[in-house]
Design a protein around this motif. Structure first.
Motif, mmCIF file in Angstrom:
data_model
loop_
_atom_site.group_PDB
_atom_site.id
_atom_site.type_symbol
_atom_site.label_atom_id
_atom_site.label_comp_id
_atom_site.label_asym_id
_atom_site.label_seq_id
_atom_site.Cartn_x
_atom_site.Cartn_y
_atom_site.Cartn_z
ATOM 1 N N ALA A 22 -6.597 -8.395 4.409
ATOM 2 C CA ALA A 22 -7.765 -8.287 3.478
ATOM 3 C C ALA A 22 -7.754 -7.270 2.375
ATOM 4 N N TRP A 23 -7.108 -6.039 2.747
ATOM 5 C CA TRP A 23 -6.998 -5.104 1.797
ATOM 6 C C TRP A 23 -5.559 -5.056 1.258
ATOM 7 N N TYR A 24 -4.744 -5.746 1.746
ATOM 8 C CA TYR A 24 -3.506 -5.630 0.909
ATOM 9 C C TYR A 24 -2.881 -6.820 0.641
ATOM 10 N N GLY A 25 -3.307 -7.944 1.303
ATOM 11 C CA GLY A 25 -2.353 -9.252 1.086
ATOM 12 C C GLY A 25 -2.900 -9.922 -0.329
ATOM 13 N N HIS A 26 -3.691 -9.458 -0.965
ATOM 14 C CA HIS A 26 -4.025 -10.126 -2.402
ATOM 15 C C HIS A 26 -2.940 -9.651 -3.226
ATOM 16 N N LEU A 27 -2.426 -8.213 -3.119
ATOM 17 C CA LEU A 27 -1.481 -7.742 -4.197
ATOM 18 C C LEU A 27 -0.155 -8.701 -4.203
ATOM 19 N N LYS A 28 0.045 -9.330 -3.031
ATOM 20 C CA LYS A 28 1.322 -10.239 -3.315
ATOM 21 C C LYS A 28 0.935 -11.743 -3.709
ATOM 22 N N ASN A 29 -0.349 -11.970 -3.008
ATOM 23 C CA ASN A 29 -0.692 -13.466 -3.251
ATOM 24 C C ASN A 29 -1.542 -13.829 -4.403
ATOM 25 N N LEU A 30 -2.342 -13.102 -4.866
ATOM 26 C CA LEU A 30 -3.205 -12.987 -5.876
ATOM 27 C C LEU A 30 -3.018 -12.133 -7.079
ATOM 28 N N SER A 31 -1.972 -11.759 -7.216
ATOM 29 C CA SER A 31 -1.558 -10.679 -8.113
ATOM 30 C C SER A 31 -2.004 -11.269 -9.553
ATOM 31 N N GLN A 32 -1.901 -12.408 -9.761
ATOM 32 C CA GLN A 32 -2.104 -13.082 -11.129
ATOM 33 C C GLN A 32 -3.714 -13.603 -11.175
ATOM 34 N N SER A 33 -4.434 -13.448 -10.080
ATOM 35 C CA SER A 33 -5.874 -13.956 -10.465
ATOM 36 C C SER A 33 -6.687 -12.463 -10.585
ATOM 37 N N THR A 77 -3.619 0.818 13.507
ATOM 38 C CA THR A 77 -3.514 0.528 12.253
ATOM 39 C C THR A 77 -2.046 0.913 11.814
ATOM 40 N N LEU A 78 -1.556 2.003 12.105
ATOM 41 C CA LEU A 78 0.073 2.168 11.381
ATOM 42 C C LEU A 78 0.781 1.176 12.176
ATOM 43 N N SER A 79 0.582 0.866 13.388
ATOM 44 C CA SER A 79 1.568 -0.259 14.119
ATOM 45 C C SER A 79 1.472 -1.583 13.796
ATOM 46 N N VAL A 80 0.337 -1.945 12.959
ATOM 47 C CA VAL A 80 -0.041 -3.111 12.218
ATOM 48 C C VAL A 80 0.710 -3.020 10.829
ATOM 49 N N PHE A 81 0.330 -1.798 9.981
ATOM 50 C CA PHE A 81 0.551 -1.838 8.722
ATOM 51 C C PHE A 81 2.125 -1.694 8.456
ATOM 52 N N VAL A 82 2.851 -0.999 9.378
ATOM 53 C CA VAL A 82 4.279 -0.881 9.086
ATOM 54 C C VAL A 82 5.259 -2.254 8.855
ATOM 55 N N PRO A 83 4.905 -2.937 9.808
ATOM 56 C CA PRO A 83 5.558 -4.277 10.130
ATOM 57 C C PRO A 83 4.825 -5.040 8.802
ATOM 58 N N PHE A 84 3.637 -5.104 8.404
ATOM 59 C CA PHE A 84 3.299 -5.758 7.463
ATOM 60 C C PHE A 84 3.963 -5.314 6.115
ATOM 61 N N ALA A 85 3.988 -4.043 5.973
ATOM 62 C CA ALA A 85 4.670 -3.536 4.561
ATOM 63 C C ALA A 85 6.029 -4.150 4.516
ATOM 64 N N VAL A 86 6.835 -3.829 5.590
ATOM 65 C CA VAL A 86 8.112 -4.140 5.466
ATOM 66 C C VAL A 86 8.333 -5.707 5.564
ATOM 67 N N LEU A 87 7.783 -6.398 6.427
ATOM 68 C CA LEU A 87 8.153 -7.709 6.484
ATOM 69 C C LEU A 87 7.600 -8.559 5.606
ATOM 70 N N TYR A 88 6.172 -8.335 5.288
ATOM 71 C CA TYR A 88 5.488 -9.317 4.405
ATOM 72 C C TYR A 88 5.518 -8.777 2.990
ATOM 73 N N MET A 89 5.481 -7.700 2.658
ATOM 74 C CA MET A 89 5.228 -7.057 1.426
ATOM 75 C C MET A 89 6.536 -6.646 0.949
ATOM 76 N N ASP A 90 7.640 -6.529 1.690
ATOM 77 C CA ASP A 90 8.989 -6.423 1.357
ATOM 78 C C ASP A 90 9.082 -4.962 0.652
ATOM 79 N N GLN A 91 8.597 -4.328 1.408
ATOM 80 C CA GLN A 91 8.473 -2.764 1.023
ATOM 81 C C GLN A 91 9.657 -2.200 2.043
ATOM 82 N N PRO A 92 10.186 -1.094 1.275
ATOM 83 C CA PRO A 92 11.477 -0.602 1.986
ATOM 84 C C PRO A 92 10.856 0.400 3.409
ATOM 85 N N LEU A 93 11.636 0.210 4.620
ATOM 86 C CA LEU A 93 11.156 0.992 5.692
ATOM 87 C C LEU A 93 11.585 2.600 5.491
#
Length: 114
Positions: A22-33, A77-93
């Motif tokens: 909810a907080w960050y997924g839109h940055l990838k999926n709805l960036s043009q909306s 939150t941190l244990s969920v956010f780190v995999p989300f950032a790296v795997l879903y948002m393609d952020q560097p570890l």
């Protein structure tokens, strides 16, 4: 029924998955909306977060004090956010994630010590 602490942890983990999207997924999926489309979509996702988070906190509060409940949520939150950032948002570890985790381990130690 599972132990209240286990159930609280599972519900908070699932809640955090919804919250993170909810907080960050839109940055990838709805960036043009337009922003209001992203906001409405995020609110829709956040509903599921709250449907899990509120019962998790009520169940957890039977076993944990308020500070313990909050620090548990932050660690999750941190244990969920780190995999989300790296795997879903393609952020560097980053090593910073490890440092943040060490700080949270310290917080968990201090809040849960008897």
């Amino acid at each position: 029924m599972p132990h209240p602490l286990l159930l609280t942890t599972l519900l908070l983990t699932a809640s955090n998955v919804f919250m993170t999207f909810a907080w960050y997924g839109h940055l990838k999926n709805l960036s043009q909306s337009p922003w209001y489309i992203a906001a409405l979509t995020s609110w829709g996702i956040a509903l599921f977060e709250y449907l899990l988070q509120v019962p998790a906190n009520r169940i957890g509060f039977a076993e944990l004090n308020l500070g313990q409940l909050k620090i548990l949520q932050e660690a999750i939150t941190l244990s969920v956010f780190v995999p989300f950032a790296v795997l879903y948002m393609d952020q560097p570890l980053k090593l910073d994630y490890l440092y943040a985790a060490l700080c949270l381990i310290g917080a968990v130690f201090f809040i849960f010590r008897t």
